[in-house]
Design a protein around this motif. Structure first.
Motif, mmCIF file in Angstrom:
data_model
loop_
_atom_site.group_PDB
_atom_site.id
_atom_site.type_symbol
_atom_site.label_atom_id
_atom_site.label_comp_id
_atom_site.label_asym_id
_atom_site.label_seq_id
_atom_site.Cartn_x
_atom_site.Cartn_y
_atom_site.Cartn_z
ATOM 1 N N HIS A 130 -14.078 3.620 23.291
ATOM 2 C CA HIS A 130 -13.292 3.616 24.526
ATOM 3 C C HIS A 130 -12.053 2.729 24.353
ATOM 4 O O HIS A 130 -12.133 1.637 23.783
ATOM 5 N N PRO A 131 -10.904 3.172 24.840
ATOM 6 C CA PRO A 131 -9.646 2.430 24.593
ATOM 7 C C PRO A 131 -9.598 1.049 25.227
ATOM 8 O O PRO A 131 -8.748 0.236 24.841
ATOM 9 N N THR A 132 -10.471 0.742 26.175
ATOM 10 C CA THR A 132 -10.463 -0.607 26.745
ATOM 11 C C THR A 132 -11.097 -1.634 25.810
ATOM 12 O O THR A 132 -10.954 -2.842 26.035
ATOM 13 N N LEU A 133 -11.775 -1.162 24.766
ATOM 14 C CA LEU A 133 -12.357 -2.071 23.781
ATOM 15 C C LEU A 133 -11.341 -2.361 22.689
ATOM 16 O O LEU A 133 -10.551 -1.481 22.327
ATOM 17 N N PRO A 134 -11.323 -3.574 22.122
ATOM 18 C CA PRO A 134 -10.441 -3.848 20.984
ATOM 19 C C PRO A 134 -10.730 -2.887 19.830
ATOM 20 O O PRO A 134 -11.875 -2.463 19.638
ATOM 21 N N ALA A 135 -9.697 -2.556 19.062
ATOM 22 C CA ALA A 135 -9.847 -1.555 17.993
ATOM 23 C C ALA A 135 -10.916 -1.948 16.988
ATOM 24 O O ALA A 135 -11.727 -1.111 16.579
ATOM 25 N N ASP A 136 -10.924 -3.233 16.567
ATOM 26 C CA ASP A 136 -11.909 -3.633 15.574
ATOM 27 C C ASP A 136 -13.326 -3.588 16.151
ATOM 28 O O ASP A 136 -14.292 -3.288 15.441
ATOM 29 N N ALA A 137 -13.469 -3.831 17.449
ATOM 30 C CA ALA A 137 -14.779 -3.762 18.092
ATOM 31 C C ALA A 137 -15.258 -2.314 18.191
ATOM 32 O O ALA A 137 -16.456 -2.039 18.068
#
Length: 429
Positions: A130-137
């Motif tokens: 989901h885009p609300t999560l940081p990319a690395d996460a």
């Protein structure tokens, strides 16, 4: 428990699966079970605990009572039941858990056999990405929850510490819970904007399976197969050209799996592989997808990479490879998606087209910039070019540098073998 949770027949009682067979079922089905439990229970941690409890119950009951007629349904139903039961026990200390248990218990049993585009693992991967999560996460959570990689394995892939990765995963789960991120596949209108993250994660999963980041085994076929399966499912849902390109890239790479190692498990270079062992079915499917993606004129870097691998796949032998076309495709790829790794791959193609000296010059320019100084494949390629040019002392130095940086045991053995061959040649001289 529901009917499908019972052993399939009394004649199996006392003659159930062994612990090894249950372990195989865990490795092949646990991610599906977890994905469904997350949907049913609405919480990652609760679902993971339920999965654990369900398999403990399976280990205790199946060897005695026999294998259920539908093991996956049994595990989901058992995990759901144990999660609800656990919430009710804990409700003595937290009254809100009693309400949650009642809500979960009041939901209808799912249709266990329903297999369509709304696959639970697709729900899970879109939630993890989901885009609300940081990319690395996003990547770390997907590799952990969808692919069951251990935190240590993810850490090696990220070149990070296990504690850092663990924190990313915990925070991502908290964000999903606190922000109420929906556990669903996006609508068709939402999909295009959400697709880039998912494609990136799927390809990282595939790469971990196709060329493991470290360890004794060169490949993990289960991870690559899962990435390809997810690619097929997504393509049914959204016939996007770049998704076609990614699926083609994975299929074409995977078509060479059987030829990448010899009987002893040692690495076999592309130019030395037995091409009769390449999967022609995967090559045909991948090549057709590349053509469809290119014809759309809306393709991206995955499609261009797939086109490069397709050129290799079409060549009847290493000598027949169209290196001029490969260099041209790398030129296009660098315009679309500039990267020092792509420059390294182009340098190798240049060496095959124009000679080792040209390739070595390109690699030395990369090395001088410092971006790939700690990348073992750069030093390995430099060693190979120096060896071909008769610059043997430089070749030894580069092989030693590559050996010191490599993480995968088959690659280490391959590099050591090359180094030993140079030393043996010097002694004979």
């Amino acid at each position: 428990m529901p009917e499908h949770g019972r052993p399939c027949s009394s004649e199996h009682a006392g003659n159930g699966p062994t612990l090894a067979e249950v372990d195989i079922l865990y490795r092949t089905q646990s991610r599906r079970v977890l994905a469904t439990l997350i949907r049913l229970l609405g919480d990652f941690e609760l679902a993971e605990e339920a999965l654990h409890d369900a398999f403990i119950a399976a280990v205790q009951q199946w060897p005695r009572d026999g294998l259920p007629s539908n093991p996956r349904a049994w595990l989901v139903s058992t995990g759901r039941f144990k999660a609800i039961d656990g919430l009710r026990r804990r409700a003595r200390f937290d009254a809100s858990l009693s309400l949650l248990a009642d809500q979960l218990d009041g939901r209808d049993e799912p249709e266990w056999e329903r297999e369509d585009l709304e696959d639970d693992r697709l729900r899970l991967i879109f939630t993890c990405c989901h885009p609300t999560l940081p990319a690395d996460a996003q990547v770390a959570l997907t590799l952990r929850e969808v692919c069951d990689l251990k935190t240590e394995e993810i850490a090696r892939a990220f070149l990070a510490s296990p504690s850092t990765i663990a924190q990313r995963i915990v925070r991502a789960k908290q964000k999903i819970r606190e922000a109420g991120i929906p556990y669903r596949v996006p609508t068709r209108d939402e999909l295009p904007a959400r697709l880039d993250n998912v494609l990136r994660v799927i390809y990282l999963v595939f790469n971990e399976g196709y060329s493991a980041s470290s360890g004794r085994e060169l490949t993990r076929a289960d991870l690559s197969a899962e990435a390809i399966r997810l690619g097929h499912l997504l393509l049914e849902l959204l016939p996007d050209p770049e998704l076609m390109g990614l699926l083609a890239l994975m299929l074409l790479h995977d078509s060479r799996r059987a030829a990448r190692t010899d009987e002893a498990g040692e690495l076999v270079r592309l130019d030395e592989q037995d091409r009769s062992r390449w999967s022609q079915a995967q090559i045909a499917e991948g090549a057709a997808l590349v053509e469809r993606a290119l014809a759309s004129r809306r393709f991206g870097p995955y499609t261009v990479q797939a086109a490069i691998v397709a050129v290799h796949a079409k060549a009847s032998s290493a000598a027949q490879t169209d290196w001029a076309q490969i260099v041209a495709l790398y030129d296009l790829l660098l315009r679309i998606s500039p990267s020092p790794v792509i420059e390294l791959n182009r340098a190798v193609a240049l060496a095959m087209r124009d000679g080792a000296e040209v390739g070595l010059a390109a690699i030395d320019r990369l090395l001088a910039r410092g971006e790939l100084r700690d990348y073992h494949l750069l030093h390995s390629a430099r060693a190979d070019f120096c060896r071909r040019l008769g610059r043997l002392d430089e070749a030894r130095e580069a092989y030693r540098a590559a050996l010191g940086l490599a993480q995968l045991e088959p690659e280490k053995r391959f590099l050591q073998q090359r180094l030993d061959e140079l030393d043996a040649g010097q002694r004979e001289a």
